[in-house]
Design a protein around this motif. Structure first.
Motif, mmCIF file in Angstrom:
data_model
loop_
_atom_site.group_PDB
_atom_site.id
_atom_site.type_symbol
_atom_site.label_atom_id
_atom_site.label_comp_id
_atom_site.label_asym_id
_atom_site.label_seq_id
_atom_site.Cartn_x
_atom_site.Cartn_y
_atom_site.Cartn_z
ATOM 1 N N ALA A 40 52.454 26.191 21.906
ATOM 2 C CA ALA A 40 52.894 27.735 21.538
ATOM 3 C C ALA A 40 51.664 28.189 20.335
ATOM 4 O O ALA A 40 51.518 29.572 20.689
ATOM 5 C CB ALA A 40 54.180 27.594 20.973
ATOM 6 N N THR A 41 51.348 27.507 19.639
ATOM 7 C CA THR A 41 50.377 28.177 18.477
ATOM 8 C C THR A 41 49.024 28.396 19.370
ATOM 9 O O THR A 41 48.271 29.516 19.149
ATOM 10 C CB THR A 41 50.096 26.956 17.454
ATOM 11 O OG1 THR A 41 51.426 27.115 16.809
ATOM 12 C CG2 THR A 41 49.355 27.879 16.340
ATOM 13 N N ALA A 42 48.473 27.470 20.156
ATOM 14 C CA ALA A 42 47.448 27.719 20.821
ATOM 15 C C ALA A 42 47.325 28.811 21.585
ATOM 16 O O ALA A 42 46.570 29.619 21.789
ATOM 17 C CB ALA A 42 47.163 26.397 21.649
ATOM 18 N N VAL A 43 48.502 28.949 22.484
ATOM 19 C CA VAL A 43 48.582 30.068 23.392
ATOM 20 C C VAL A 43 48.607 31.265 22.619
ATOM 21 O O VAL A 43 47.962 32.649 23.237
ATOM 22 C CB VAL A 43 49.934 29.949 24.514
ATOM 23 C CG1 VAL A 43 50.012 31.243 25.146
ATOM 24 C CG2 VAL A 43 49.659 28.710 25.379
ATOM 25 N N LEU A 44 49.408 31.556 21.546
ATOM 26 C CA LEU A 44 49.447 32.675 20.676
ATOM 27 C C LEU A 44 48.219 33.019 20.088
ATOM 28 O O LEU A 44 47.789 34.311 19.910
ATOM 29 C CB LEU A 44 50.677 32.570 19.715
ATOM 30 C CG LEU A 44 52.068 32.680 20.096
ATOM 31 C CD1 LEU A 44 52.955 32.480 18.986
ATOM 32 C CD2 LEU A 44 52.141 33.942 21.079
ATOM 33 N N GLY A 45 47.490 31.962 19.749
ATOM 34 C CA GLY A 45 46.032 32.185 19.090
ATOM 35 C C GLY A 45 45.101 32.762 20.025
ATOM 36 O O GLY A 45 44.394 33.771 19.799
ATOM 37 N N SER A 46 45.012 32.444 21.238
ATOM 38 C CA SER A 46 44.298 32.670 22.528
ATOM 39 C C SER A 46 44.792 34.185 22.900
ATOM 40 O O SER A 46 43.783 35.140 23.001
ATOM 41 C CB SER A 46 44.287 31.948 23.575
ATOM 42 O OG SER A 46 45.518 31.786 24.269
ATOM 43 N N VAL A 47 45.967 34.527 22.567
ATOM 44 C CA VAL A 47 46.338 36.126 23.007
ATOM 45 C C VAL A 47 45.724 36.818 21.653
ATOM 46 O O VAL A 47 45.349 38.030 22.225
ATOM 47 C CB VAL A 47 47.928 35.830 23.347
ATOM 48 C CG1 VAL A 47 48.248 37.700 23.298
ATOM 49 C CG2 VAL A 47 48.344 35.094 24.571
ATOM 50 N N THR A 48 46.007 36.434 20.782
ATOM 51 C CA THR A 48 45.369 37.252 19.516
ATOM 52 C C THR A 48 43.849 37.439 19.605
ATOM 53 O O THR A 48 43.300 38.512 19.354
ATOM 54 C CB THR A 48 45.526 36.314 18.205
ATOM 55 O OG1 THR A 48 46.918 35.862 18.207
ATOM 56 C CG2 THR A 48 45.315 37.123 17.049
ATOM 57 N N VAL A 49 43.023 36.326 20.073
ATOM 58 C CA VAL A 49 41.979 36.404 20.164
ATOM 59 C C VAL A 49 41.278 37.478 21.378
ATOM 60 O O VAL A 49 40.501 38.424 21.114
ATOM 61 C CB VAL A 49 40.988 35.040 20.628
ATOM 62 C CG1 VAL A 49 39.466 35.628 21.086
ATOM 63 C CG2 VAL A 49 40.960 34.227 19.371
ATOM 64 N N ALA A 50 42.282 37.537 22.443
ATOM 65 C CA ALA A 50 42.135 38.481 23.590
ATOM 66 C C ALA A 50 42.164 39.867 22.901
ATOM 67 O O ALA A 50 41.712 40.874 23.497
ATOM 68 C CB ALA A 50 42.785 38.086 24.684
ATOM 69 N N VAL A 51 43.121 40.021 22.333
ATOM 70 C CA VAL A 51 43.878 41.607 21.825
ATOM 71 C C VAL A 51 42.738 42.143 20.699
ATOM 72 O O VAL A 51 42.199 42.937 20.692
ATOM 73 C CB VAL A 51 44.977 41.393 21.177
ATOM 74 C CG1 VAL A 51 45.406 42.650 20.546
ATOM 75 C CG2 VAL A 51 46.134 41.043 22.457
ATOM 76 N N ALA A 52 42.300 41.014 19.879
ATOM 77 C CA ALA A 52 41.451 41.378 18.887
ATOM 78 C C ALA A 52 39.839 41.817 19.437
ATOM 79 O O ALA A 52 39.229 42.905 19.053
ATOM 80 C CB ALA A 52 41.254 40.310 17.816
#
Length: 69
Positions: A40-52
């Motif tokens: 879950a942390t990895a998926v949320l981290g990748s979404v954060t990168v995409a938004v940033a």
């Protein structure tokens, strides 16, 4: 021609898809609660990168200025 901005956008979207796919695959195989938290942390981290990548303006660019074609 593909610009570096388009390449970065597609790469970050691909990161989200790949990360989600791997997490889903390993969840189907069976994971412990700690592994679930890591996935879950990895998926949320990748979404954060995409938004940033999509919301940050490049260095030296003025915010909210229209681009010329």
């Amino acid at each position: 021609m593909i610009t570096s901005k388009e390449l970065i956008d597609w790469a970050s979207a691909s990161l989200v898809v790949i990360c989600g796919g791997l997490a889903g695959h390993y969840a189907a195989v069976g994971m412990t609660p700690v592994q679930w938290a890591g996935a879950a942390t990895a998926v949320l981290g990748s979404v954060t990168v995409a938004v940033a990548v999509r919301i940050w303006t490049p260095v030296g660019a003025k915010a909210n200025t229209p681009q010329r074609d």
